[in-house]
Design a protein around this motif. Structure first.
Motif, short mmCIF file in Angstrom:
data_model
loop_
_atom_site.label_atom_id
_atom_site.label_comp_id
_atom_site.label_asym_id
_atom_site.label_seq_id
_atom_site.Cartn_x
_atom_site.Cartn_y
_atom_site.Cartn_z
N UNK A 7 0.90 -1.25 -0.12
CA UNK A 7 0.18 0.08 -0.09
C UNK A 7 0.96 1.43 -0.14
N UNK A 8 1.85 1.27 -0.87
CA UNK A 8 2.83 2.36 -0.92
C UNK A 8 2.42 3.56 -1.80
N UNK A 9 1.58 3.25 -2.66
CA UNK A 9 1.16 4.26 -3.65
C UNK A 9 0.40 5.43 -2.83
N UNK A 10 -0.30 5.33 -2.01
CA UNK A 10 -0.91 6.41 -1.29
C UNK A 10 0.28 7.15 -0.47
N UNK A 11 1.18 6.44 0.03
CA UNK A 11 2.10 7.08 1.14
C UNK A 11 3.12 7.95 0.02
N UNK A 12 3.42 7.28 -1.27
CA UNK A 12 4.29 8.31 -1.76
C UNK A 12 3.72 9.44 -2.40
N UNK A 13 2.10 9.11 -2.96
CA UNK A 13 1.43 10.21 -3.45
C UNK A 13 1.38 11.29 -2.22
N UNK A 14 1.13 10.94 -1.14
CA UNK A 14 1.19 11.92 0.20
C UNK A 14 2.56 12.72 0.06
N UNK A 15 3.65 12.02 0.11
CA UNK A 15 4.76 12.59 0.33
C UNK A 15 4.94 13.51 -0.95
N UNK A 29 -3.91 21.19 -7.97
CA UNK A 29 -4.92 20.20 -8.65
C UNK A 29 -4.09 18.83 -8.78
N UNK A 30 -2.86 18.79 -8.81
CA UNK A 30 -2.12 17.70 -8.95
C UNK A 30 -2.08 16.94 -7.54
N UNK A 35 -0.61 11.94 -7.89
CA UNK A 35 0.39 11.76 -8.97
C UNK A 35 0.34 10.19 -9.24
N UNK A 36 0.64 9.89 -10.40
CA UNK A 36 1.36 8.67 -11.02
C UNK A 36 2.61 8.37 -10.43
N UNK A 37 2.61 7.16 -9.95
CA UNK A 37 4.27 6.60 -9.20
C UNK A 37 4.66 5.68 -10.34
N UNK A 49 3.24 2.00 -9.70
CA UNK A 49 3.23 1.36 -8.40
C UNK A 49 1.89 0.43 -8.17
N UNK A 50 1.00 0.39 -8.88
CA UNK A 50 -0.12 -0.30 -8.83
C UNK A 50 0.08 -1.58 -9.74
#
Length: 463
Positions: A7-15, A29-30, A35-37, A49-50
């Motif tokens: 579940x790292x996608x949301x973590x990286x998106x938040x950072x 807006x972004x 973002x797409x990781x 990341x998904x």
């Protein structure tokens, strides 16, 4: 374990949303969208990341010539990193990789281009070129030659000078640009000829007419005040504008006549994209100064270069004074090692020749077969592994959609949703796949592109 399981996608998106400012993006807006990781890549494919597989129809930003995951380039960089991770060129010093890269470039560049300066991006290279142009004229005692000409829809980078040189006007208001000393002439955009007031003009006649606008501007400003004309062989980020065959010979005649230095921006077209090492060779251009980046290292390391033709190098190298210019990372040993190996791979594996002789012609044929008769497509234009598909409301009239409709962005979003990276420039859809793309991968790219353009056509048929 996959990124999804962690579940790292949301973590990286938040950072990213909290701390990272993205180029050419609406940060607020972004941040809301997320973002797409991208986590890995191989050949012409990326994975997010998904776990979604994405085919890259744009070579990153026009740069990944040899595709992703080339072990030879990675090993060359690793070896240099272990041997000499860094040293500069300021103190009468060089390193083996930069010296060899300079010599190798001299064998590939147009005749007379035997000396290069290194930088770290296309923007830096173009900024450097403008400084060298001014320095050259100062050394010649021509102190009034300070105006730099370039074209509408041109893109030369984002430094204060390079952005001023660029003819994409949305780049200017936020920064109070352009700076003084920058002037524009029309682009050789034949598809837009009727909207430019030229009516139903043939491409060859249009090419001459637009080139002669350069002469008119030089005479308007005074030849004694014009330092240079900067141009891409093919205008890239301005919409992939390919000049008619009559354009470049006339431009060169005009520059020679009025003693205006010709600066060729090869940041996109260099290193095989058109089936020749450089656009200069493709169009028969003899530049006074050239800039290059992107494909120099296939994007594996940040590096760019400026080459001087004989006229400029003879003057600058014999100035008998210190050249007060350079960057901390100019000719970085690791970047130079990777670039040197990249050029070896491009040459040894016949990748540039393949673009000219096989995959380039096959790509262009299939693009035309797929889109020439599409009702939403006004024009298909391209050379080598560069192609543009112009989306229009009225093909016979060569008219354009109102900008508020943002047709290109809608089409691009359909591409992204299907796992294709295809760029939208206004309402022009652009492809520039890695030079190692296979015919099967071309079919995949064009299939996804057609689906996206079909969906876009259905959307706008309802309006």
């Amino acid at each position: 374990m996959t990124a999804r399981e962690h579940n790292l996608t949301k973590h990286w998106q938040a950072l990213d949303a909290a701390h990272h400012i993205h180029p050419f993006s609406d940060s607020a807006a972004l941040g809301r969208e997320g973002v797409r990781v991208i986590t890995r890549a191989d050949g012409v494919y990326l994975w997010d990341s998904e776990g979604n597989k994405i085919i890259d129809g744009m070579s990153g930003l026009w740069c990944v010539q040899v595709g992703y995951g080339n072990a030879e380039l990675a090993e060359a960089g690793c070896e240099a990193l272990k041997t000499l991770p860094y040293y500069n060129h300021f103190f009468k010093t060089t390193n083996p990789w930069t010296a060899e890269l300079s010599a190798k470039l001299a064998t590939l560049l147009p005749e007379g281009h035997e000396h290069v300066l290194f930088a770290n991006s296309g923007s830096e290279a173009n900024d450097t070129a403008l400084k060298l142009i001014r320095y050259y004229w100062n050394l010649k005692g021509r102190f009034a030659k300070k105006i730099h000409l370039s074209r509408d829809f041109s893109y030369h980078g984002v430094t204060m000078a390079a952005a001023s040189l660029s003819g994409l006007t949305p780049m200017h208001p936020q920064w109070d640009l352009p700076l003084p000393g920058f002037e524009k002439v029309p682009a050789p955009y034949w598809f837009a000829a009727s909207t430019m007031g030229y009516g139903d003009i043939a491409p060859e006649e249009f090419g001459l007419a637009i080139a002669q606008k350069l002469e008119e501007k030089i005479l308007e400003l005074g030849p004694g005040s014009v330092a240079s004309f900067s141009a891409e062989p093919v205008q890239g980020a301005g919409g992939l504008i390919f000049p008619p065959q009559t354009y470049w010979p006339e431009v060169q005649r005009i520059c020679r006549k009025y003693d205006v230095l010709l600066h060729l921006d090869e940041v996109i077209t260099g290193f095989g994209r058109l089936g020749e090492w450089f656009g200069a060779q493709f169009y028969g251009i003899v530049p006074d100064i050239m800039t290059m980046a992107k494909g120099l290292s296939s994007g594996y390391q940040p590096i760019s270069a400026v080459s001087l033709g004989a006229r400029m190098s003879e003057t600058i190298l014999h100035a008998n004074e210190e050249l007060v210019h350079g960057y901390t990372y100019s000719g970085h040993p690791v970047a130079s090692a990777v670039a040197l190996k990249n050029l070896e791979v491009l040459e040894r594996d016949g990748i540039v020749a393949r673009v000219k002789e096989s995959i380039g012609p096959a790509f262009q044929r299939r693009v035309h077969e797929t889109f020439d008769d599409h009702p939403l497509v006004g024009e298909v234009r391209g050379e080598g592994l560069l192609t543009a598909i112009e989306l229009v409301p009225d093909k016979p009239r060569r008219s354009f959609f109102h900008r508020d409709l943002d047709v290109g962005t809608r089409c691009r979003n359909y591409c992204f949703a299907s796992g294709l990276i295809m760029r939208a420039i206004r309402d022009t859809m652009v492809l520039a796949p890695p030079l190692v793309v296979t015919e099967a991968e071309v079919e995949e790219i064009l299939g996804k592109a057609k689906d996206a353009i079909d969906q876009t056509a259905r959307d706008f048929s309802k309006l």
